[in-house]
Design an enzyme around this catalytic site. Structure first.
Site, PDB file in Angstrom:
ATOM      1  N   GLU A 144       0.828  -1.420  -0.017  1.00 27.72           N
ATOM      2  CA  GLU A 144       0.138  -0.073  -0.038  1.00 27.72           C
ATOM      3  C   GLU A 144       0.916   1.064  -0.095  1.00 27.72           C
ATOM      4  OE1 GLU A 144      -2.726   0.662   3.157  1.00 27.72           O
ATOM      5  OE2 GLU A 144      -3.649   2.211   2.211  1.00 27.72           O
ATOM      6  N   GLU A 183       5.052   4.937   3.277  1.00 22.56           N
ATOM      7  CA  GLU A 183       4.710   6.342   3.707  1.00 22.56           C
ATOM      8  C   GLU A 183       5.883   7.015   3.634  1.00 22.56           C
ATOM      9  OE1 GLU A 183       3.011   9.255   4.438  1.00 22.56           O
ATOM     10  OE2 GLU A 183       0.865   8.399   3.907  1.00 22.56           O
ATOM     11  N   ASP A 232      -2.234  12.350  -3.066  1.00 24.75           N
ATOM     12  CA  ASP A 232      -2.237  13.609  -3.146  1.00 24.75           C
ATOM     13  C   ASP A 232      -2.536  13.870  -4.676  1.00 24.75           C
ATOM     14  OD1 ASP A 232      -1.359  14.014  -0.478  1.00 24.75           O
ATOM     15  OD2 ASP A 232       0.457  13.769  -1.012  1.00 24.75           O
ATOM     16  N   LYS A 285      -3.026  21.869  -9.068  1.00 24.63           N
ATOM     17  CA  LYS A 285      -2.663  23.135  -9.743  1.00 24.63           C
ATOM     18  C   LYS A 285      -2.351  22.622 -11.143  1.00 24.63           C
ATOM     19  CE  LYS A 285      -1.936  25.995  -6.083  1.00 24.63           C
ATOM     20  NZ  LYS A 285      -0.873  26.744  -5.208  1.00 24.63           N
ATOM     21  N   ASP A 315     -11.036  10.521  -4.988  1.00 24.53           N
ATOM     22  CA  ASP A 315     -12.507  11.426  -4.971  1.00 24.53           C
ATOM     23  C   ASP A 315     -11.975  12.299  -6.100  1.00 24.53           C
ATOM     24  OD1 ASP A 315     -10.105  12.679  -3.159  1.00 24.53           O
ATOM     25  OD2 ASP A 315     -11.217  14.308  -3.700  1.00 24.53           O
TER      26      ASP A 315
HETATM   27  C1  LIG Z   1      -4.078  12.294   0.876  1.00 27.40           C
HETATM   28  S1  LIG Z   1      -3.141  11.387   1.760  1.00 27.40           S
HETATM   29  C2  LIG Z   1      -4.082   9.898   1.927  1.00 27.40           C
HETATM   30  C3  LIG Z   1      -3.733   8.885   3.000  1.00 27.40           C
HETATM   31  C4  LIG Z   1      -4.477   7.309   3.189  1.00 27.40           C
HETATM   32  N1  LIG Z   1      -4.290   6.674   1.961  1.00 27.40           N
HETATM   33  C5  LIG Z   1      -5.968   8.009   3.252  1.00 27.40           C
HETATM   34  O1  LIG Z   1      -6.848   7.614   2.362  1.00 27.40           O
HETATM   35  O2  LIG Z   1      -6.306   8.346   4.337  1.00 27.40           O
HETATM   36  C6  LIG Z   1      -1.787  10.928   0.972  1.00 27.40           C
HETATM   37  C7  LIG Z   1      -0.583  10.282   1.597  1.00 27.40           C
HETATM   38  O3  LIG Z   1       0.277   9.859   0.569  1.00 27.40           O
HETATM   39  C8  LIG Z   1       1.609  10.186   1.237  1.00 27.40           C
HETATM   40  N2  LIG Z   1       2.745  10.197   0.141  1.00 27.40           N
HETATM   41  C9  LIG Z   1       2.743  11.188  -0.672  1.00 27.40           C
HETATM   42  N3  LIG Z   1       3.706  10.789  -1.724  1.00 27.40           N
HETATM   43  C10 LIG Z   1       4.121  10.004  -1.314  1.00 27.40           C
HETATM   44  C11 LIG Z   1       5.245   8.782  -1.758  1.00 27.40           C
HETATM   45  N4  LIG Z   1       5.964   9.425  -2.899  1.00 27.40           N
HETATM   46  N5  LIG Z   1       5.476   7.768  -1.061  1.00 27.40           N
HETATM   47  C12 LIG Z   1       4.813   7.343  -0.191  1.00 27.40           C
HETATM   48  N6  LIG Z   1       3.816   8.333   0.484  1.00 27.40           N
HETATM   49  C13 LIG Z   1       3.485   9.418  -0.222  1.00 27.40           C
HETATM   50  C14 LIG Z   1       1.559  11.287   2.078  1.00 27.40           C
HETATM   51  O4  LIG Z   1       2.404  11.400   3.227  1.00 27.40           O
HETATM   52  C15 LIG Z   1       0.086  11.255   2.838  1.00 27.40           C
HETATM   53  O5  LIG Z   1       0.090  10.348   3.838  1.00 27.40           O
END
Ligand SMILES: C[S@@+](CC[C@H](N)C(=O)[O-])C[C@H]1O[C@@H](n2cnc3c(N)ncnc32)[C@H](O)[C@@H]1O
Length: 319
Positions: free
Chosen positions: A29, A54, A104, A108, A140
């Site tokens: 994941e 993460e 994420d 933009k 979403d």
């Molecule tokens: C919008 S959050 C969603 C978290 C979770 N999946 C949820 O649905 O609640 C996106 C997550 O991806 C992590 N993330 C972003 N870029 C990443 C990367 N290159 N490798 C690992 N994690 C990453 C961020 O730290 C963040 O916790």
């Protein structure tokens, strides 16, 4: 268990990471946030071996607590950029599934390059999934969803289906956030139909015996008071020597470097320590758990050259 980079082999094997369940499906994941997805979904797949990656250290601790409370023993978490983990740790054809919930979206204009789900990621994912292995994506964000579908198609490695998302994907922290705002959720499963060759990222064990280093003789009156930031773009990487610090009580300097390479950006410390025999050891510090790649070896080389330009003579190089 929380694993540091040094706990892995490159590539690693599920039999080594999950010795009690060596034949289970290996599920990755990416961006697990506070770990809610696998804490809820994992018990449905008791035979799966889970690895979560993460970037956020705070999330790592929260997720660890949830997985432990859910009694999920064959689950590991690590804090690394996802593409580095996939390239360095997972071997070709080793994963059964990759799960990405609410990444994420980088909404933009012009920021698409920061998105995870671009064609190079799909090629990498297909190389690490076993034949028929899948990527599950829930978001979403309509525009990112369409973007990712196009990127997957561009890679030529996947076919897409659109079943209902797993229930736990609708109850992650971010899923709940978006549902409160009344936004709908999109879900796709891509099945790997090609196995491209993407080589394993060459990484050295940062806790192992070999640390990139050089031995130099510094001039009598050596000092770094005239330090200026330097940028080296000679190799495949960019190495910036950002700053230099003097040790309070020893003949030692530490240089802060910033290294950019294809899959990874790191900050690392390179120390210069005067030894009893009068020579000085230039070496990568283990502080911060650096991932020893070609770029970090180059950083040791750049610092060595930097010292040569200030009158040092090099007697040994090993980087
Ligand atoms: C919008 S959050 C969603 C978290 C979770 N999946 C949820 O649905 O609640 C996106 C997550 O991806 C992590 N993330 C972003 N870029 C990443 C990367 N290159 N490798 C690992 N994690 C990453 C961020 O730290 C963040 O916790």
């Amino acid at each position: 268990m929380i694993l540091r980079l040094a706990d892995f082999r490159f590539p690693d094997a599920p039999e080594r990471l999950y010795p009690e369940n060596p034949n289970g499906d290996w599920v990755l994941e990416i961006g697990f946030g506070d770990g809610r997805f696998w804490a809820e979904h994992g018990p449905n797949e008791a035979d799966a071996n889970y690895l979560g990656v993460e970037l956020s250290g705070v999330s790592l601790l929260k997720a660890q607590r949830r997985l432990t409370a859910a009694g999920l023993n064959n689950a590991h978490l690590t804090r690394l950029p996802a593409s580095t983990l996939v390239r360095a740790v997972t071997g070709p054809g080793s994963l059964a599934r990759i799960i990405v919930n609410f990444p994420d979206p980088w909404p933009k204009a012009g920021h698409e390059e920061h998105r995870l789900l671009r064609a190079p990621f799909f090629t990498l994912a297909a190389s690490r999934l076993r034949p028929g292995g899948e990527v599950w994506f829930t978001t979403d964000h309509e525009e990112y969803f369409q973007f990712a579908l196009q990127e997957a198609q561009k890679s030529g490695c996947f076919t897409a289906t659109f079943p209902e998302p797993p229930a736990a994907a609708l109850r992650t922290k971010y899923a709940l956030k978006w549902r409160e705002l009344g936004l709908s959720v999109h879900h796709v499963r891509w099945r790997a139909v090609q196995s491209p060759n993407v080589p394993v990222l060459p990484v050295e064990d940062s806790q192992g015996d070999h640390v990139p280093h050089a031995i130099v003789r510094l001039p009598e009156d050596f000092q770094l008071s005239n330090f200026r930031k330097t940028v080296d773009r000679t190799g495949e990487h960019v190495v910036v020597v950002l700053d230099a610090y003097r040790h309070a009580s020893r003949d030692q300097w530490v240089l802060l470097t910033h290294v950019e390479e294809r899959d990874l950006t790191q900050e690392a410390l390179v120390s210069v320590t005067v030894r009893e025999d009068g020579s000085a050891l230039v070496r990568l510090e283990r502080f911060g758990g650096p991932i020893i790649t070609a770029g970090l070896k180059a950083a040791v080389g750049v610092v060595t050259t930097f010292l040569e330009e200030r009158g040092a003579s090099v007697t040994h190089r090993s980087y």
